[in-house]
Design a protein around this motif. Structure first.
Motif, PDB file in Angstrom:
ATOM      1  N   ILE A   1      -2.385   5.939  -6.570  1.00  0.00           N
ATOM      2  CA  ILE A   1      -3.366   6.697  -5.777  1.00  0.00           C
ATOM      3  C   ILE A   1      -4.404   7.329  -6.697  1.00  0.00           C
ATOM      4  CG2 ILE A   1      -3.656   8.753  -4.335  1.00  0.00           C
ATOM      5  CD1 ILE A   1      -0.888   8.008  -3.076  1.00  0.00           C
ATOM      6  N   ARG A   2      -3.956   7.935  -7.785  1.00  0.00           N
ATOM      7  CA  ARG A   2      -4.886   8.604  -8.708  1.00  0.00           C
ATOM      8  C   ARG A   2      -5.820   7.612  -9.393  1.00  0.00           C
ATOM      9  NH1 ARG A   2      -0.851  13.220 -11.207  1.00  0.00           N
ATOM     10  NH2 ARG A   2      -0.846  14.489  -9.319  1.00  0.00           N
ATOM     11  N   GLU A   3      -5.323   6.411  -9.656  1.00  0.00           N
ATOM     12  CA  GLU A   3      -6.159   5.378 -10.282  1.00  0.00           C
ATOM     13  C   GLU A   3      -7.196   4.836  -9.312  1.00  0.00           C
ATOM     14  OE1 GLU A   3      -3.423   2.387 -11.637  1.00  0.00           O
ATOM     15  OE2 GLU A   3      -2.792   3.562 -13.386  1.00  0.00           O
ATOM     16  N   ARG A   4      -6.846   4.714  -8.042  1.00  0.00           N
ATOM     17  CA  ARG A   4      -7.708   4.039  -7.077  1.00  0.00           C
ATOM     18  C   ARG A   4      -8.674   4.951  -6.334  1.00  0.00           C
ATOM     19  NH1 ARG A   4      -4.145  -0.583  -4.136  1.00  0.00           N
ATOM     20  NH2 ARG A   4      -3.330  -1.578  -6.014  1.00  0.00           N
ATOM     21  N   LEU A   5      -8.319   6.208  -6.162  1.00  0.00           N
ATOM     22  CA  LEU A   5      -9.173   7.109  -5.395  1.00  0.00           C
ATOM     23  C   LEU A   5      -9.962   8.010  -6.334  1.00  0.00           C
ATOM     24  CD1 LEU A   5      -6.794   8.062  -2.444  1.00  0.00           C
ATOM     25  CD2 LEU A   5      -8.512   6.258  -2.553  1.00  0.00           C
TER      26      LEU A   5
ATOM     27  N   GLY B   1      -1.766   6.374   0.905  1.00  0.00           N
ATOM     28  CA  GLY B   1      -0.569   6.159   0.094  1.00  0.00           C
ATOM     29  C   GLY B   1       0.568   5.545   0.887  1.00  0.00           C
ATOM     30  N   CYS B   2       0.709   5.961   2.131  1.00  0.00           N
ATOM     31  CA  CYS B   2       1.755   5.408   2.992  1.00  0.00           C
ATOM     32  C   CYS B   2       1.519   3.913   3.238  1.00  0.00           C
ATOM     33  CB  CYS B   2       1.780   6.190   4.306  1.00  0.00           C
ATOM     34  SG  CYS B   2       3.242   5.922   5.309  1.00  0.00           S
ATOM     35  N   CYS B   3       0.253   3.558   3.485  1.00  0.00           N
ATOM     36  CA  CYS B   3      -0.093   2.138   3.660  1.00  0.00           C
ATOM     37  C   CYS B   3       0.183   1.360   2.377  1.00  0.00           C
ATOM     38  CB  CYS B   3      -1.572   1.989   4.018  1.00  0.00           C
ATOM     39  SG  CYS B   3      -2.031   2.552   5.650  1.00  0.00           S
ATOM     40  N   LEU B   4      -0.229   1.918   1.254  1.00  0.00           N
ATOM     41  CA  LEU B   4      -0.047   1.268  -0.041  1.00  0.00           C
ATOM     42  C   LEU B   4       1.437   1.064  -0.342  1.00  0.00           C
ATOM     43  CD1 LEU B   4      -1.803   0.269  -2.409  1.00  0.00           C
ATOM     44  CD2 LEU B   4      -1.579   2.539  -3.411  1.00  0.00           C
ATOM     45  N   ALA B   5       2.256   2.071  -0.060  1.00  0.00           N
ATOM     46  CA  ALA B   5       3.696   1.961  -0.294  1.00  0.00           C
ATOM     47  C   ALA B   5       4.304   0.851   0.550  1.00  0.00           C
ATOM     48  CB  ALA B   5       4.388   3.296   0.014  1.00  0.00           C
ATOM     49  N   SER B   6       3.879   0.753   1.806  1.00  0.00           N
ATOM     50  CA  SER B   6       4.460  -0.233   2.711  1.00  0.00           C
ATOM     51  C   SER B   6       3.909  -1.642   2.490  1.00  0.00           C
ATOM     52  CB  SER B   6       4.209   0.186   4.159  1.00  0.00           C
ATOM     53  OG  SER B   6       4.832  -0.705   5.035  1.00  0.00           O
ATOM     54  N   ALA B   7       2.581  -1.750   2.300  1.00  0.00           N
ATOM     55  CA  ALA B   7       1.957  -3.073   2.177  1.00  0.00           C
ATOM     56  C   ALA B   7       2.018  -3.634   0.760  1.00  0.00           C
ATOM     57  CB  ALA B   7       0.504  -3.003   2.649  1.00  0.00           C
ATOM     58  N   GLY B   8       2.264  -2.763  -0.235  1.00  0.00           N
ATOM     59  CA  GLY B   8       2.415  -3.235  -1.610  1.00  0.00           C
ATOM     60  C   GLY B   8       1.206  -2.977  -2.478  1.00  0.00           C
ATOM     61  N   GLN B   9       1.427  -3.107  -3.788  1.00  0.00           N
ATOM     62  CA  GLN B   9       0.396  -2.795  -4.782  1.00  0.00           C
ATOM     63  C   GLN B   9      -0.834  -3.681  -4.694  1.00  0.00           C
ATOM     64  OE1 GLN B   9       1.663  -2.158  -8.824  1.00  0.00           O
ATOM     65  NE2 GLN B   9       3.706  -1.551  -8.167  1.00  0.00           N
ATOM     66  N   ASP B  10      -0.692  -4.876  -4.145  1.00  0.00           N
ATOM     67  CA  ASP B  10      -1.851  -5.773  -4.063  1.00  0.00           C
ATOM     68  C   ASP B  10      -2.677  -5.528  -2.803  1.00  0.00           C
ATOM     69  OD1 ASP B  10       0.019  -6.830  -2.269  1.00  0.00           O
ATOM     70  OD2 ASP B  10      -0.656  -8.884  -2.601  1.00  0.00           O
ATOM     71  N   SER B  11      -2.315  -4.506  -2.022  1.00  0.00           N
ATOM     72  CA  SER B  11      -3.064  -4.221  -0.799  1.00  0.00           C
ATOM     73  C   SER B  11      -4.195  -3.244  -1.076  1.00  0.00           C
ATOM     74  CB  SER B  11      -2.129  -3.641   0.272  1.00  0.00           C
ATOM     75  OG  SER B  11      -1.655  -2.370  -0.113  1.00  0.00           O
ATOM     76  N   VAL B  12      -5.194  -3.294  -0.189  1.00  0.00           N
ATOM     77  CA  VAL B  12      -6.315  -2.367  -0.247  1.00  0.00           C
ATOM     78  C   VAL B  12      -6.453  -1.764   1.154  1.00  0.00           C
ATOM     79  CG1 VAL B  12      -8.777  -2.086  -0.710  1.00  0.00           C
ATOM     80  CG2 VAL B  12      -7.455  -3.804  -1.984  1.00  0.00           C
ATOM     81  N   PRO B  13      -5.841  -0.591   1.391  1.00  0.00           N
ATOM     82  CA  PRO B  13      -5.964   0.050   2.701  1.00  0.00           C
ATOM     83  C   PRO B  13      -7.373   0.616   2.905  1.00  0.00           C
ATOM     84  CG  PRO B  13      -4.034   0.860   1.497  1.00  0.00           C
ATOM     85  CD  PRO B  13      -4.883   0.097   0.525  1.00  0.00           C
ATOM     86  N   VAL B  14      -7.966   0.306   4.042  1.00  0.00           N
ATOM     87  CA  VAL B  14      -9.321   0.762   4.351  1.00  0.00           C
ATOM     88  C   VAL B  14      -9.276   1.490   5.694  1.00  0.00           C
ATOM     89  CG1 VAL B  14     -11.706   0.043   4.783  1.00  0.00           C
ATOM     90  CG2 VAL B  14     -10.300  -1.221   3.132  1.00  0.00           C
ATOM     91  N   ILE B  15      -9.695   2.755   5.699  1.00  0.00           N
ATOM     92  CA  ILE B  15      -9.641   3.531   6.935  1.00  0.00           C
ATOM     93  C   ILE B  15     -10.650   2.996   7.943  1.00  0.00           C
ATOM     94  CG2 ILE B  15     -11.263   5.327   6.215  1.00  0.00           C
ATOM     95  CD1 ILE B  15      -9.248   7.329   7.545  1.00  0.00           C
ATOM     96  N   VAL B  16     -10.210   2.870   9.199  1.00  0.00           N
ATOM     97  CA  VAL B  16     -11.060   2.367  10.269  1.00  0.00           C
ATOM     98  C   VAL B  16     -11.416   3.506  11.223  1.00  0.00           C
ATOM     99  CG1 VAL B  16     -11.207   0.750  12.205  1.00  0.00           C
ATOM    100  CG2 VAL B  16     -10.032   0.068  10.092  1.00  0.00           C
ATOM    101  N   THR B  17     -10.411   4.265  11.647  1.00  0.00           N
ATOM    102  CA  THR B  17     -10.635   5.413  12.523  1.00  0.00           C
ATOM    103  C   THR B  17      -9.742   6.560  12.076  1.00  0.00           C
ATOM    104  OG1 THR B  17      -8.898   4.865  14.120  1.00  0.00           O
ATOM    105  CG2 THR B  17     -11.078   3.931  14.521  1.00  0.00           C
ATOM    106  N   VAL B  18     -10.187   7.778  12.377  1.00  0.00           N
ATOM    107  CA  VAL B  18      -9.347   8.948  12.120  1.00  0.00           C
ATOM    108  C   VAL B  18      -9.725  10.049  13.106  1.00  0.00           C
ATOM    109  CG1 VAL B  18     -10.838   9.956  10.346  1.00  0.00           C
ATOM    110  CG2 VAL B  18      -8.428  10.532  10.379  1.00  0.00           C
TER     111      VAL B  18
END
Length: 144
Positions: A13-17, A72-89
């Motif tokens: 998370i710290r590396e990517r955000l 982080g929750c998405c990254l943990a579940s989908a794996g290190q090769d995933s790129v979670p992108v927020i769509v709605t909040v």
């Protein structure tokens, strides 16, 4: 491959955000993570809450920690090769935050290969009652 180690997830998370305030992943439990943000006086604004002398805690900061926890929750579940992108909040503030650390518990409510729906409850250190709730949808992309 899922990320199951809180220290590894914190590092990712710290590396990517780009903006980090010292938050760390405390626990990963299936499709739920607990993230903790220690208090920093920079989180409080100049305004006070109601008739009290308590400074108002920044709303964008609260929304940011929720976003970081759900990412982080998405990254943990989908794996290190995933790129979670927020769509709605959607964020609902239930009561004001005091000048104390903030805990965020993010849970995948429903997840597929490309879309995750999450809920994040934000409270103060070890409080059981949430002070804010966020619901979000993330698209999951794969890094090349």
């Amino acid at each position: 491959m899922k990320v199951t180690d809180p220290d590894i997830l914190t590092r990712l998370i710290r590396e990517r955000l780009p903006d980090n305030w010292g938050e760390r992943v405390v626990r990963i439990d299936g499709d739920t993570i607990l993230m903790s943000l220690p208090w920093n006086d920079e989180f409080a604004g100049a305004e006070t809450w109601g008739e009290s002398s308590r400074p108002v805690v920044s709303g964008p900061l609260v929304m940011g920690i929720a976003d970081t926890a759900m990412y982080g929750c998405c990254l943990a579940s989908a794996g290190q090769d995933s790129v979670p992108v927020i769509v709605t909040v959607t964020t609902t503030f239930l009561s004001p935050f005091a000048n104390r650390g903030i805990d965020a518990v993010a849970t995948i409510v429903r997840g597929g290969r490309r879309i995750f729906h999450l809920r994040c409850e934000l409270s103060h250190d070890s409080e059981m009652t949430p002070r804010a709730i966020c619901l979000a949808t993330y698209a999951i992309r794969r890094s090349s």
